[in-house]
Design an enzyme around this catalytic site. Sequence first.
Site, short mmCIF file in Angstrom:
data_model
loop_
_atom_site.label_atom_id
_atom_site.label_comp_id
_atom_site.label_asym_id
_atom_site.label_seq_id
_atom_site.Cartn_x
_atom_site.Cartn_y
_atom_site.Cartn_z
N GLN A 138 0.83 -1.20 0.00
CA GLN A 138 0.00 0.00 0.00
C GLN A 138 0.87 1.25 0.00
O GLN A 138 1.57 1.51 0.97
CB GLN A 138 -0.89 -0.06 1.25
N GLY A 139 0.84 2.01 -1.07
CA GLY A 139 1.67 3.22 -1.17
C GLY A 139 0.87 4.48 -0.90
O GLY A 139 0.47 5.18 -1.84
N SER A 197 1.35 6.74 2.54
CA SER A 197 2.09 7.77 3.29
C SER A 197 3.32 8.23 2.54
O SER A 197 3.87 7.51 1.70
CB SER A 197 2.53 7.22 4.64
N SER A 207 4.65 -1.24 3.80
CA SER A 207 5.01 -2.51 4.43
C SER A 207 5.28 -3.61 3.40
O SER A 207 4.48 -3.83 2.50
CB SER A 207 3.89 -2.96 5.37
N GLU A 213 -9.02 -1.19 7.64
CA GLU A 213 -7.79 -1.53 8.35
C GLU A 213 -7.96 -1.41 9.86
O GLU A 213 -7.30 -2.07 10.63
CB GLU A 213 -6.70 -0.56 7.92
#
Lengths: 379, 324
Positions: free
Chosen positions: A124-125, A127, A159, A242
């Site tokens: 997941q890109g 931040s 992550s 999430e």
Amino acid sequence: MTDTPLDFGDPADLDRLRREFRAWLAEHPLPERQSGEPVPVFLRRWHRLLHSGGWVGLDVPERYGGRGLTALHQVAISDELGACRAPGVPRIGYLAHALLEFGSEEQRLRFLPRMLAGDEVWCQGFSEPGAGSDLAGMSTFAERHDDHYTVRGQKLWTSYAQYSGLCLLLARTDRAAPAHKSISAFVLPLDRPGVTVRPLRAANGDDEFCELFLDDVRVEESERVGAEGVGWALAMTTVSYERNALDTGHISKYGLLVERLRRHAAERHGGLPDGLLSRIGRCVVDYEVLVAHARRRTAERLAGQVAGPESSVDKLLMTRTEQRLYDTALEVFPDELAGEGGELFGDYLYSRAASVYGGTSQIQRNIIAKRILHLPSNG
Amino acid sequence: MDREEFVLVRDMVRSLATRFGVTSADEVKPSTRTAAQQALDELGLAELRRTSPPAATAQECALLAQEHGRRPLTTSLLGTVLLAPELLRLLGAQPDTRTTPTIALTRELRFPGQASTDLVAWDCEGADSALRVSAEGTVGRVELGPAAPGTDLVRAVRSVPSDAPVEVVGRLTPPDRLRWQAYALVVVTAELVGAASSFVEQAVEYARVRRQYGRPIGSFQAVQHLLADATVLVEACTSVTRYAAWCLDNEPPERALAAARAAKAEVNSSALEAVYAGMQVFGGIAQTWEHTAHLYLRKVRLGSTLLATTADLLPALAVPEVTR
């Protein structure tokens, strides 16, 4: 919130599913992590094994490789895994929901079955170095050409990007529009020219988090998820999944540690200082609260209530439980602090991140104040 | 009850609260107490838990107790309507509408242990006797003495003469003694949850209208975060209490008692902290005699010692074997 009676028990079909799953687990021994095997590699083996039994993506429609059941069926599986100390369910639920809600039919058919099967690993890109809590302030830019975009920028806290093939990427597509309307989402294959992945060593020594450098990376228009400008809405959907209290796999993990503390208290009864005994009792209460809270959310769903901003309440309760629990555990097992520190010490360090990742505790309080309590905004 | 029936009963309690909810400590007078209790008695709610099987589930009773806690009320919904009839039901005693007992607790408001303990009749508005459960589960009826002063200004408490004769009503089986304790803990806890949640909602409402520095205080992040944290605490209390009530209806008594103790432990600290946050938002006005803030504070502070304190509960919950 419903103020009429709720049924906290499982309906018959959930009960049947649990029994089926237990029977399957009895025939399929849990894989062991080999020495030196990185966690994500081990988890992927586990993911594939679960998928071979049809236990991944229970709430995803069948045509996309799921089972067409509900979120509550998925919760039951997560619960069962936690109870037998297995690794949790693959953490793809929030990504799958982003595609289900915002992706095109072609994208769903192309990506979901392989995501569910564990054939393709996603990260997941979201931040950036300059956009953490203020996610809308991101500066990665996707410049529009005829049929593609060129992306420039940097992502952070991605992550396990080093083990991933695809990234759900957010980038700004309009420099002039207000932040919340100028962000778009893309599916970015990480082997594209111009992408550099650099693992970042975390406080507990793990290299879970990564930096992602994007130097004029070409992304096709067909790789955009949803219309231009819906990236913010997509991100908000994703993060609220999430933060969900219904992630009972997490809760079971706390339950195992709580039981370990209680066993220790029972063995050492009288030998533990009163203060410490009370702190263990407090952890038991925190855990019982969380179990009851997750069950209440399930019962509310079954009673027809739709999910809303209350996931921020859930996340603050999870954080409270996790941080107090690991802090107490170190007090009870001081050997964990000796030398380089034991496994529990690593988990303790990780627990400090609970109030930061997925939206800090302060952001959750802002959401509760504005979207649940409807307090007036500043200025 | 089916859902419609429950909503009807709950709304009756809600409208009773609107009519008789105290809006200032000075309104607590013998005449208003009597009128409110008469109105409650006319609802006939003691029937809810008098028959076997009971007409209302434990979860429904807990929700009614929660509703009752939302405003400062002098009525004895807990003592005479929900608790004493449950005790008689567990004993299998014939329903008797000629007497209205409440329950007897120790002077420290705990479950009585030894027979000789100094007792009070707790929540005794409209009651004519009190039921005491001994450590072995023997249930005895005792007479009521004069009114006893209490820090919770709306709740009626009377002393029990130490030389008064005890009429033995029956004896609870060991599982029923656990059921009784769990039920009492859940009902008492639910009322505190109602008080804390209502008070926090009132504080949120106040933060929207009270202005300082030219704008509503609810627009300041420091105030927002205070109220957000109080909301999380109230949600935690709500979840754990409702689940404990459900356990009483669906789980073995040992499990129900463990869940009830966890609920009481959470509410002892979290409901109180939520009331503190609400008072902080109200500011100066919450420090006055006229304002209802201290009535909520008194109820919740005393409530945190009622039946089981945090100091009783936490060490016991830390060790799985202990089932006192």
